[in-house]
Write an enzyme that holds these catalytic residues in place. Structure first.
Site, PDB file in Angstrom:
ATOM      1  N   ARG A  12      50.537  47.276  30.709  1.00  0.00           N
ATOM      2  CA  ARG A  12      49.106  46.956  30.694  1.00  0.00           C
ATOM      3  C   ARG A  12      48.558  47.353  32.058  1.00  0.00           C
ATOM      4  NH1 ARG A  12      47.046  41.487  28.444  1.00  0.00           N
ATOM      5  NH2 ARG A  12      45.235  42.829  28.116  1.00  0.00           N
ATOM      6  N   GLN A  27      42.572  32.621  23.772  1.00  0.00           N
ATOM      7  CA  GLN A  27      43.542  32.058  24.715  1.00  0.00           C
ATOM      8  C   GLN A  27      43.101  30.703  25.246  1.00  0.00           C
ATOM      9  OE1 GLN A  27      42.317  35.279  24.937  1.00  0.00           O
ATOM     10  NE2 GLN A  27      43.751  36.608  26.022  1.00  0.00           N
ATOM     11  N   ASP A  70      43.127  38.527  37.356  1.00  0.00           N
ATOM     12  CA  ASP A  70      44.216  39.473  37.149  1.00  0.00           C
ATOM     13  C   ASP A  70      44.372  40.392  38.348  1.00  0.00           C
ATOM     14  OD1 ASP A  70      45.337  39.486  34.133  1.00  0.00           O
ATOM     15  OD2 ASP A  70      43.264  38.791  34.175  1.00  0.00           O
ATOM     16  N   ASN A  97      39.013  40.027  35.904  1.00  0.00           N
ATOM     17  CA  ASN A  97      39.609  38.994  35.059  1.00  0.00           C
ATOM     18  C   ASN A  97      39.180  39.235  33.616  1.00  0.00           C
ATOM     19  OD1 ASN A  97      41.233  36.572  34.864  1.00  0.00           O
ATOM     20  ND2 ASN A  97      39.361  35.472  34.382  1.00  0.00           N
ATOM     21  N   LYS A  98      39.643  38.391  32.726  1.00  0.00           N
ATOM     22  CA  LYS A  98      39.328  38.516  31.309  1.00  0.00           C
ATOM     23  C   LYS A  98      37.834  38.721  31.103  1.00  0.00           C
ATOM     24  CE  LYS A  98      39.973  38.264  26.848  1.00  0.00           C
ATOM     25  NZ  LYS A  98      40.764  39.270  26.127  1.00  0.00           N
TER      26      LYS A  98
END
Length: 389
Positions: free
Chosen positions: A93, A191, A238, A248-249
């Site tokens: 990823r 999540q 992240d 981030n997400k």
């Protein structure tokens, strides 16, 4: 007290397998994916069997598995096989840098090995050390983050912070403090609903679940969510670039912008900024299969007439919307996050005075006129010539 997901990657050295708890179906089902090769571990990372800190744990376990499988090979062939495994694991990823950094450290440790047995031994030892060090750093990160928060804060979090979440909860317990959580569900993998909220309840934390689209309303509301107004937005990252951009997400940017608009601080948690990313523009944003937006957990939710969708898995929050960044070595203004690397990792940074928490009687301002002093706030959306990514 622990949560199921605290140990969701298991390297069974005797069986020669990496077992990964399938977070795509948890907690409805508790299923494990058995990977018997490094490529299968990489595929599990790529296919979202594990997320957040999980890819780091899986990468270290995958390198340990690769080490077992090169036993008996000539040294040159063993190095080549380890390098091939490392590339597969590090690139599974592209946005999450943890597997990349873990693999680099593990491969570097074996450069001076003069035979295959020594290479295997140092690879196994270093893989275990990376895993252990990351967990310890997450607790230090939790302590740093806690120092930014009121005595008993209500915080909104987005997606799944994994080890950082566990570190913050552990730090609060250590200090005898309680946190009240508001968790977004986090489409399309949910999540927040499945992993974050579930783990917090396992840890006996008070948590209220909201949909992603409710976050701005929750931040704006004088009566707040749960027992009162929200004191801060706190998420994992992240990746954090050296200019203070937070990756981030997807959805984090929207929540940070809403927080800034209502005078609420946004704090990002990361073990360390990425020295390889001078700015947020230097981080590759992973585009996932848009079909994942058309369904939820494998069930189609969009009209059968809809064929087009878009799914960037991450977004970039610019430094002006970030109040402070917590790392394993302290807390930093976004522009100064690079100072992390010059900070003594063993030094205990003095805790700032506790912030006064919000109350229904003194809500955050509705107009975007009062901002945290570390934010040079500008109206959203950005100017046409500015790329929000």
């Amino acid at each position: 007290m622990s949560a199921t997901l605290e140990n969701s990657v298991v390297f069974d050295e005797s069986a020669g397998v990496v077992r990964i708890l399938d977070r795509r179906v948890f907690p409805a089902r508790v299923e494990w994916v058995d990977a018997t090769t490094p490529d299968e571990v990489a595929a599990a990372i790529r296919d979202m069997v594990t997320q957040s800190s999980g890819p780091l744990y899986a990468a270290t376990a995958g390198m340990g598995l690769a080490a077992l499988q090169v036993r008996g090979l000539p040294l040159g062939e063993a190095r080549t096989a380890l390098g091939r495994a490392g590339r597969a694991l590090a690139t599974a990823r592209p946005t999450n840098a943890h597997p990349r950094d873990a693999v680099a450290r593990i491969l570097a440790a074996g450069r001076d090995a003069d035979d295959t047995d020594a290479l295997v031994s140092v690879t196994l030892e270093t893989a275990a050390a990376v895993d252990r060090d990351y967990r310890e750093a997450s607790l230090r990160l939790g302590r740093a983050t806690l120092s930014l928060l009121p005595e008993s804060p209500r915080i909104l979090t987005h997606c799944w912070a994994d080890a950082y979440l566990f570190g913050l909860v552990a730090a609060a317990r250590e200090a005898g403090r309680e946190i009240e959580w508001i968790a977004t569900e986090t489409r399309p993998y949910l999540q927040g609903a499945r992993l974050t909220a579930h783990s917090l309840r396992e840890l006996d934390q008070k948590v209220t679940l909201i949909t992603d689209g409710m976050a701005a309303a929750a931040l704006a509301s004088p009566r707040g969510v749960g027992s009162g107004p929200i004191d801060a937005v706190v998420t994992a990252a992240d990746r954090v670039a050296l200019d203070g951009s937070v990756v981030n997400k997807v959805g984090t940017l929207a929540h940070a912008a809403a927080a800034a608009a209502f005078g609420i601080p946004y704090y990002a948690m990361v073990e360390a900024p990425d020295p390889g990313a001078p700015t947020g523009a230097d981080v590759v944003i992973e585009d996932r299969d848009p079909r994942e937006v058309l369904e939820v957990l494998g069930q189609r939710t969009a009209s059968p007439l809809v064929t087009d969708a878009w799914y960037p898995a991450f977004d970039v929050t610019p430094p002006r919307l970030v109040t402070r960044i917590a790392t394993s070595r302290g807390t930093f203004a976004p522009a100064n996050v690079g100072e992390h690397f010059a900070t003594d990792p063993d030094a205990e940074a003095p805790a700032p005075a506790l912030r006064r928490r919000r109350s229904p009687a003194e809500p955050a301002p509705v107009a975007a006129t009062v901002q945290p002093d570390t934010i040079a706030f500008r109206s959203v959306p950005a100017s046409p010539d500015e790329d929000p990514q």
